[in-house]
Scaffold this active site. Structure first.
Site, mmCIF file in Angstrom:
data_model
loop_
_atom_site.group_PDB
_atom_site.id
_atom_site.type_symbol
_atom_site.label_atom_id
_atom_site.label_comp_id
_atom_site.label_asym_id
_atom_site.label_seq_id
_atom_site.Cartn_x
_atom_site.Cartn_y
_atom_site.Cartn_z
ATOM 1 N N SER A 1 0.827 -1.206 0.000
ATOM 2 C CA SER A 1 0.000 0.000 0.000
ATOM 3 C C SER A 1 0.862 1.257 0.000
ATOM 4 O O SER A 1 1.962 1.281 0.564
ATOM 5 C CB SER A 1 -0.894 0.003 1.241
ATOM 6 O OG SER A 1 -1.529 1.255 1.422
ATOM 7 N N HIS B 1 -13.812 -1.625 -0.740
ATOM 8 C CA HIS B 1 -12.776 -1.225 0.219
ATOM 9 C C HIS B 1 -12.989 -1.912 1.564
ATOM 10 O O HIS B 1 -12.785 -1.328 2.636
ATOM 11 C CB HIS B 1 -12.757 0.293 0.407
ATOM 12 C CG HIS B 1 -11.372 0.859 0.616
ATOM 13 N ND1 HIS B 1 -10.625 1.403 -0.404
ATOM 14 C CD2 HIS B 1 -10.596 0.950 1.715
ATOM 15 C CE1 HIS B 1 -9.464 1.822 0.072
ATOM 16 N NE2 HIS B 1 -9.427 1.545 1.355
ATOM 17 N N TYR C 1 -2.453 5.566 -4.345
ATOM 18 C CA TYR C 1 -3.522 6.538 -4.122
ATOM 19 C C TYR C 1 -3.182 7.794 -4.916
ATOM 20 O O TYR C 1 -2.013 8.160 -5.038
ATOM 21 C CB TYR C 1 -3.647 6.909 -2.648
ATOM 22 C CG TYR C 1 -4.288 5.850 -1.792
ATOM 23 C CD1 TYR C 1 -5.575 5.397 -2.053
ATOM 24 C CD2 TYR C 1 -3.610 5.312 -0.700
ATOM 25 C CE1 TYR C 1 -6.170 4.428 -1.259
ATOM 26 C CE2 TYR C 1 -4.195 4.348 0.105
ATOM 27 C CZ TYR C 1 -5.475 3.914 -0.182
ATOM 28 O OH TYR C 1 -6.054 2.953 0.598
ATOM 29 N N THR D 1 -6.114 2.649 -6.763
ATOM 30 C CA THR D 1 -7.347 2.640 -5.980
ATOM 31 C C THR D 1 -8.201 3.840 -6.353
ATOM 32 O O THR D 1 -7.754 4.983 -6.282
ATOM 33 C CB THR D 1 -7.038 2.647 -4.477
ATOM 34 O OG1 THR D 1 -6.386 1.426 -4.140
ATOM 35 C CG2 THR D 1 -8.304 2.774 -3.660
ATOM 36 N N LYS E 1 -8.742 -0.686 -8.866
ATOM 37 C CA LYS E 1 -9.364 -1.240 -7.657
ATOM 38 C C LYS E 1 -10.490 -0.337 -7.171
ATOM 39 O O LYS E 1 -10.326 0.880 -7.086
ATOM 40 C CB LYS E 1 -8.299 -1.381 -6.564
ATOM 41 C CG LYS E 1 -8.766 -2.081 -5.297
ATOM 42 C CD LYS E 1 -7.593 -2.269 -4.356
ATOM 43 C CE LYS E 1 -7.963 -3.077 -3.129
ATOM 44 N NZ LYS E 1 -8.905 -2.354 -2.250
#
Length: 401
Positions: free
Chosen positions: A124, A293, A147, A173, A269
């Site tokens: 992540s 999520h 992100y 994402t 995602k």
């Protein structure tokens, strides 16, 4: 301490006997005892009423399987491919923030377990260990989740760092432009490392093993951000930076820009609607992930498994792989998702419980549990090859269409 840090991954740690750990639930119960409350709650919770979070898991249980008999069960294989990469089973470790707070150096340990088993690990953006840290321990299935921030220069540098680290697929994402309200995190005053409040200190006093491991690492903050993003040099400025940086203006034009900048395998995602799935296919992405999520964003949205069939049908034949995450706690869940159109699944909480319970050995055990359940259930359903599994293994009327 420095000597300990330098040598800790060169030594073979004692591997506990986890043979009596037979389910992911076993690991969850142990993790709840061993991990500080704020970090356990961060992993094991959803937004608002947590209705979608609970449905992700419970909706799997509604789906029933067709048992077949007198079928030759020899020569079984769960091996397949995800975006062209060979995998031991159609499972990847999902990107999860603060993984290194479930267990010291958690991202490194999980990546090592995934490499050994033969499944991908996804790091992540909001990890504790940095891209560069994990790259030294991850195998060819090293993926990175991105992100979109307002600071586009920072995003470009993150992408370049991922390339330099040997990342083979980028997960973008799309469902965190703004943060869903997560009541437990607010009540717990979630921070990394924990603030030295009386409540936190009392709770940490009951987690001696966690504290001992955490004392042995220097990795206690967001390794991809602190020291890399402009204006973030210490913890005091990090919370304000993250609150300001998640970009609510994210759109399909940004997806196109990131795809060009990255140039490799791209996975989108957060898809929960057939129209968005078609747009994802139009974007040229290699795969999409049906995901809410983990029930941590829009409470009241459907479960991922119930949204999966319509999305898989919407993009059938469009050249984009469909995956899913959310609620996967067993190999049977993996098989059901595969039957309903998912080429693969991502597991998040399942490996976080394992990590919090037993570190790297726990993650390895979680993968073993899921694989064994997948293999045996597939056989009972009359199939020996995962790539031949389809809806015919499910009992009609028990699954979403």
């Amino acid at each position: 301490m420095l000597a300990l840090q330098a040598s800790k991954y060169d030594e073979e740690p004692a591997v506990p006997d986890l043979s009596r750990i037979t389910t992911i639930e076993d690991l969850r119960v142990i993790a709840k005892r061993r991990v500080p409350r704020m970090f356990y709650d961060y992993a094991d919770s959803g937004s608002y009423t947590e209705g979608t979070y609970r449905a992700n898991e419970s909706d799997f249980r509604k789906i029933q399987l067709r048992q077949r008999v007198a079928v030759d069960m020899e020569g079984r294989s769960t091996r397949t491919t995800l975006v062209g990469q060979d995998v031991a089973m159609p499972v990847a470790l999902a990107p999860t923030g603060l993984t290194g707070m479930q267990h010291a150096d958690g991202e490194i340990l999980a990546a090592r377990a995934a490499r050994a088993f033969g499944v991908p690990f996804t790091l992540s953006t909001m990890s504790i260990c940095s891209i560069e840290d994990v790259a030294q321990h991850a195998g060819p299935g090293f993926w990175f989740q991105l992100y979109v921030m307002r600071d586009r220069d920072f995003i470009e540098r993150l992408i370049d760092r991922a390339k330099a680290a040997g990342v083979t697929a980028l997960q973008l994402t799309l469902d965190l432009q703004i943060l869903g309200q997560r009541h437990k995190d607010i009540k717990n005053g979630l921070s990394t490392p924990p603030k030295p409040t009386l409540a936190n200190l009392l709770n940490l006093a009951t987690k001696p093993t966690w504290c001992w491991h955490m004392l042995g690492t220097k990795r206690r903050s967001f390794g991809n951000i602190v020291g890399h993003a402009r204006g973030v040099g210490d913890l005091s400025s990090l919370s304000s930076w993250t609150a300001e940086q998640f970009d609510p203006r994210l759109n399909w034009g940004d997806v196109e820009w990131i795809k060009k900048r990255w140039g490799g395998k791209l996975i989108l995602k957060g898809i929960m609607d057939a129209d968005d799935a078609r747009l994802a296919a139009d974007s040229g992405a290699d795969a999409l992930i049906v995901s809410n999520h983990g029930g941590r964003q829009l409470d009241g949205a459907p479960s991922s498994i119930s949204a999966l069939p319509a999305i898989a049908e919407a993009v059938a034949g469009r050249g984009i792989e469909v995956w899913m995450d959310g609620g996967v706690r067993s190999g049977q869940d993996v098989l059901k998702a595969r039957a309903l159109g998912a080429r693969g699944v991502l597991i998040g909480r399942a490996f976080l419980y394992a990590l919090g319970a037993f570190g790297e050995a726990g993650v390895a055990r979680a993968l073993q549990i899921i694989h064994k359940e997948l293999d045996i259930t597939m056989a009972f359903c009359g199939r020996t090859q995962i790539d031949t599994v389809d809806r015919s293994i499910l009992l009609p009327g028990t699954y979403p269409r």
